[in-house]
Design a protein around this motif. Structure first.
Motif, mmCIF file in Angstrom:
data_model
loop_
_atom_site.group_PDB
_atom_site.id
_atom_site.type_symbol
_atom_site.label_atom_id
_atom_site.label_comp_id
_atom_site.label_asym_id
_atom_site.label_seq_id
_atom_site.Cartn_x
_atom_site.Cartn_y
_atom_site.Cartn_z
ATOM 1 N N LEU A 1 -0.805 17.435 3.991
ATOM 2 C CA LEU A 1 0.128 16.595 3.118
ATOM 3 C C LEU A 1 1.339 16.014 3.905
ATOM 4 O O LEU A 1 1.672 16.720 4.804
ATOM 5 C CB LEU A 1 0.633 17.427 2.014
ATOM 6 C CG LEU A 1 1.525 17.126 1.058
ATOM 7 C CD1 LEU A 1 0.651 16.177 0.007
ATOM 8 C CD2 LEU A 1 2.478 18.262 0.256
ATOM 9 N N LYS A 2 1.614 14.817 3.465
ATOM 10 C CA LYS A 2 2.563 14.123 4.189
ATOM 11 C C LYS A 2 3.844 14.504 3.102
ATOM 12 O O LYS A 2 3.821 14.200 1.957
ATOM 13 C CB LYS A 2 2.370 12.687 4.340
ATOM 14 C CG LYS A 2 3.536 11.976 4.711
ATOM 15 C CD LYS A 2 3.336 10.411 4.622
ATOM 16 C CE LYS A 2 4.539 9.448 5.247
ATOM 17 N NZ LYS A 2 4.154 8.165 5.130
ATOM 18 N N GLY A 3 4.978 14.827 3.838
ATOM 19 C CA GLY A 3 6.338 15.103 3.102
ATOM 20 C C GLY A 3 6.708 16.575 2.963
ATOM 21 O O GLY A 3 6.034 17.505 3.570
ATOM 22 N N SER A 4 7.502 16.556 1.994
ATOM 23 C CA SER A 4 8.017 17.822 1.731
ATOM 24 C C SER A 4 6.963 19.003 1.011
ATOM 25 O O SER A 4 7.540 20.376 1.542
ATOM 26 C CB SER A 4 9.365 17.732 0.882
ATOM 27 O OG SER A 4 8.918 17.451 -0.497
ATOM 28 N N GLY A 5 6.366 18.796 0.477
ATOM 29 C CA GLY A 5 5.527 19.605 -0.471
ATOM 30 C C GLY A 5 6.102 19.773 -1.683
ATOM 31 O O GLY A 5 5.597 20.489 -2.560
ATOM 32 N N TRP A 6 7.122 19.281 -1.766
ATOM 33 C CA TRP A 6 7.893 19.388 -3.475
ATOM 34 C C TRP A 6 7.292 18.773 -4.340
ATOM 35 O O TRP A 6 6.664 17.672 -4.065
ATOM 36 C CB TRP A 6 9.448 18.927 -3.301
ATOM 37 C CG TRP A 6 10.380 19.733 -2.303
ATOM 38 C CD1 TRP A 6 10.049 20.998 -1.514
ATOM 39 C CD2 TRP A 6 11.213 19.058 -1.707
ATOM 40 N NE1 TRP A 6 11.073 21.067 -0.828
ATOM 41 C CE2 TRP A 6 12.089 20.061 -0.838
ATOM 42 C CE3 TRP A 6 12.149 18.082 -1.775
ATOM 43 C CZ2 TRP A 6 13.215 19.841 -0.217
ATOM 44 C CZ3 TRP A 6 13.423 17.651 -1.012
ATOM 45 C CH2 TRP A 6 13.775 18.896 -0.157
ATOM 46 N N PHE A 7 7.005 19.162 -5.689
ATOM 47 C CA PHE A 7 6.240 18.610 -6.753
ATOM 48 C C PHE A 7 7.164 17.413 -7.242
ATOM 49 O O PHE A 7 6.695 16.430 -7.416
ATOM 50 C CB PHE A 7 5.937 19.444 -7.877
ATOM 51 C CG PHE A 7 5.215 19.031 -8.922
ATOM 52 C CD1 PHE A 7 3.709 18.982 -8.695
ATOM 53 C CD2 PHE A 7 5.834 18.690 -10.182
ATOM 54 C CE1 PHE A 7 3.108 18.270 -9.787
ATOM 55 C CE2 PHE A 7 5.264 17.998 -11.053
ATOM 56 C CZ PHE A 7 3.623 17.898 -11.018
ATOM 57 N N THR A 8 8.678 17.552 -7.243
ATOM 58 C CA THR A 8 9.270 16.695 -7.837
ATOM 59 C C THR A 8 10.497 16.612 -7.238
ATOM 60 O O THR A 8 11.273 17.814 -7.053
ATOM 61 C CB THR A 8 9.176 16.444 -9.482
ATOM 62 O OG1 THR A 8 10.182 15.216 -9.966
ATOM 63 C CG2 THR A 8 9.664 17.796 -10.222
ATOM 64 N N HIS A 9 11.546 15.741 -7.655
ATOM 65 C CA HIS A 9 12.998 15.906 -7.522
ATOM 66 C C HIS A 9 13.759 15.968 -8.824
ATOM 67 O O HIS A 9 15.052 16.110 -8.830
ATOM 68 C CB HIS A 9 13.671 14.601 -6.798
ATOM 69 C CG HIS A 9 13.244 14.558 -5.357
ATOM 70 N ND1 HIS A 9 13.635 13.505 -4.405
ATOM 71 C CD2 HIS A 9 12.326 15.498 -4.319
ATOM 72 C CE1 HIS A 9 13.115 13.747 -3.215
ATOM 73 N NE2 HIS A 9 12.403 14.622 -3.156
ATOM 74 N N ASP A 10 12.896 15.890 -9.854
ATOM 75 C CA ASP A 10 13.597 15.881 -11.186
ATOM 76 C C ASP A 10 13.242 16.897 -11.864
ATOM 77 O O ASP A 10 12.195 17.230 -12.261
ATOM 78 C CB ASP A 10 12.758 14.419 -11.772
ATOM 79 C CG ASP A 10 13.631 14.367 -13.281
ATOM 80 O OD1 ASP A 10 14.202 15.214 -13.520
ATOM 81 O OD2 ASP A 10 13.379 13.305 -13.871
ATOM 82 N N PRO A 11 14.176 17.812 -12.251
ATOM 83 C CA PRO A 11 14.037 19.179 -12.982
ATOM 84 C C PRO A 11 13.328 18.888 -14.441
ATOM 85 O O PRO A 11 12.648 19.850 -14.953
ATOM 86 C CB PRO A 11 15.388 19.789 -13.190
ATOM 87 C CG PRO A 11 16.227 18.667 -12.901
ATOM 88 C CD PRO A 11 15.570 17.671 -12.064
ATOM 89 N N ASP A 12 13.661 17.824 -14.969
ATOM 90 C CA ASP A 12 13.193 17.220 -16.416
ATOM 91 C C ASP A 12 11.649 17.079 -16.457
ATOM 92 O O ASP A 12 11.017 17.472 -17.269
ATOM 93 C CB ASP A 12 13.934 16.193 -16.924
ATOM 94 C CG ASP A 12 15.339 16.393 -17.201
ATOM 95 O OD1 ASP A 12 15.583 17.739 -17.137
ATOM 96 O OD2 ASP A 12 16.103 15.553 -17.992
ATOM 97 N N GLU A 13 11.161 16.800 -15.207
ATOM 98 C CA GLU A 13 9.765 16.658 -15.208
ATOM 99 C C GLU A 13 8.982 17.759 -15.160
ATOM 100 O O GLU A 13 7.568 17.871 -15.470
ATOM 101 C CB GLU A 13 9.457 15.841 -13.781
ATOM 102 C CG GLU A 13 8.422 15.198 -13.802
ATOM 103 C CD GLU A 13 7.818 14.171 -12.517
ATOM 104 O OE1 GLU A 13 6.648 13.718 -12.398
ATOM 105 O OE2 GLU A 13 8.869 14.051 -11.884
ATOM 106 N N ILE A 14 9.642 19.075 -14.897
ATOM 107 C CA ILE A 14 8.916 20.166 -14.850
ATOM 108 C C ILE A 14 9.631 20.817 -16.444
ATOM 109 O O ILE A 14 8.109 21.103 -16.967
ATOM 110 C CB ILE A 14 9.685 21.312 -14.093
ATOM 111 C CG1 ILE A 14 9.346 20.630 -12.621
ATOM 112 C CG2 ILE A 14 9.271 22.599 -14.082
ATOM 113 C CD1 ILE A 14 8.077 20.792 -12.088
#
Length: 317
Positions: free
Chosen positions: A212-225
């Motif tokens: 994987l390229k990047g942080s591995g985070w799913f999103t920066h937006d809590p609302d998306e969760i």
């Protein structure tokens, strides 16, 4: 001290009010201490345990000073004098604070390791697991600069090759309020039905195997969760000695550091000693790995790599 007076903070890409419907107050589980089964049940129910005064406060403050001295010793005006206050120079941003993760001279200095691997966590985890415990040699010790935060993710994507009973213990080094960057839990995200597809796909990812390229985070937006899958975001102000303990499947992120202070914290991982260990995190680590995820992701990694956006399209989420 935690308060119910509304404050404006940043959670990922969102400006939110705390406490509010979007970001509620964590409640500690200290009343369950001494009842191991009740603590296990609470961890299974919520996906985390918030414990006040888990570590000795003075030992945590001594560890904080040791880390600040280490950062200040690097020169370039990272920390303003007196260094013990932990005030960052106005020029200090990305790359200013040295990489401190691993097993090295600062993670295992006397003041720091006394907190991270002292008798208190050893006793607690032996009781929680009902057997001898072990912790990774690798320590995720970090100093967070202004505007920095951690995006929404689960830890299983980084360290899922060993015990399925692995847990994370997050220790802030010092008094850390929400404006400085506190860890936020999405309560119930480890097992709620709405997260079933999320956990089967993203939650079961091995970021290194996937290249994987990047942080591995799913999103920066809590609302998306919370809006798509469910759960409730919660955090609080932390005092030196407080901790958050959570499962490998619990979705979490942090608020941004909006202050002039360096926010110091460390993640340690604990598991039953008798169960398989992810060997990638045992041994000595003197510098950054060739492959880095999370806050220190190698954004230049491009060869045969895949992006989170591509994977999310493939998963349909």
């Amino acid at each position: 001290m935690a308060t119910d007076v509304p404050r404006t903070v940043e959670l990922g890409t969102r400006v939110v009010t705390f406490p509010s419907v979007e970001l509620q107050q964590l409640q500690d589980s200290n009343h369950l201490l001494g009842n191991t089964q009740a603590l296990r049940d609470k961890l299974h129910e919520q996906g985390y345990l918030f414990l006040r005064g888990f570590h000795d406060r003075e030992e945590v403050l001594q560890a904080r000073e040791a880390v600040i001295r280490y950062v200040a010793s690097g020169g370039n005006g990272k920390i303003m004098e007196p260094a013990t206050k932990g005030v960052l120079d106005s020029r200090c941003g990305i790359g200013c604070i040295p990489f401190m993760e691993g097993r090295n001279d600062i993670t295992h200095t006397e003041e720091v390791i006394r907190v991270l691997e002292g008798p208190r966590p050893k006793k607690f985890f032996k009781e929680l697991f009902g057997s001898e415990s072990i912790t990774f040699d690798y320590k995720w010790l970090r100093g967070i600069h202004r505007r920095a935060f951690t995006g929404a993710h689960v830890d299983n994507v980084y360290m899922g090759r060993g015990s399925q009973n692995l847990v994370t213990l997050w220790t802030p080094f010092g008094d850390v309020n929400v404006e400085m960057g506190t860890l936020c839990m999405c309560e119930g995200s480890h097992k709620l039905e709405g997260f079933k597809r999320f956990q089967e796909t993203y939650g079961s990812l091995d970021v290194e195997a996937a290249n994987l390229k990047g942080s591995g985070w799913f999103t920066h937006d809590p609302d998306e969760i919370s809006a798509r899958f469910g759960g409730q975001w919660k955090t609080t102000d932390f005092k030196a000695g407080d901790v958050l303990l959570f499962t490998m499947r619990t979705v979490h992120m942090s608020t941004s550091n909006l202050t002039d202070f360096i926010r110091i914290s460390c993640d340690t991982r604990w598991q039953p000693a008798s169960e398989p260990v992810d060997r990638r995190f045992m041994g000595r680590f003197d510098s950054k790995h060739d492959v880095q995820y999370g806050l220190y992701a190698d954004s230049d990694k491009v060869l045969d790599s895949v992006t989170m956006e591509t994977l999310r399209y493939k998963w349909g989420i």
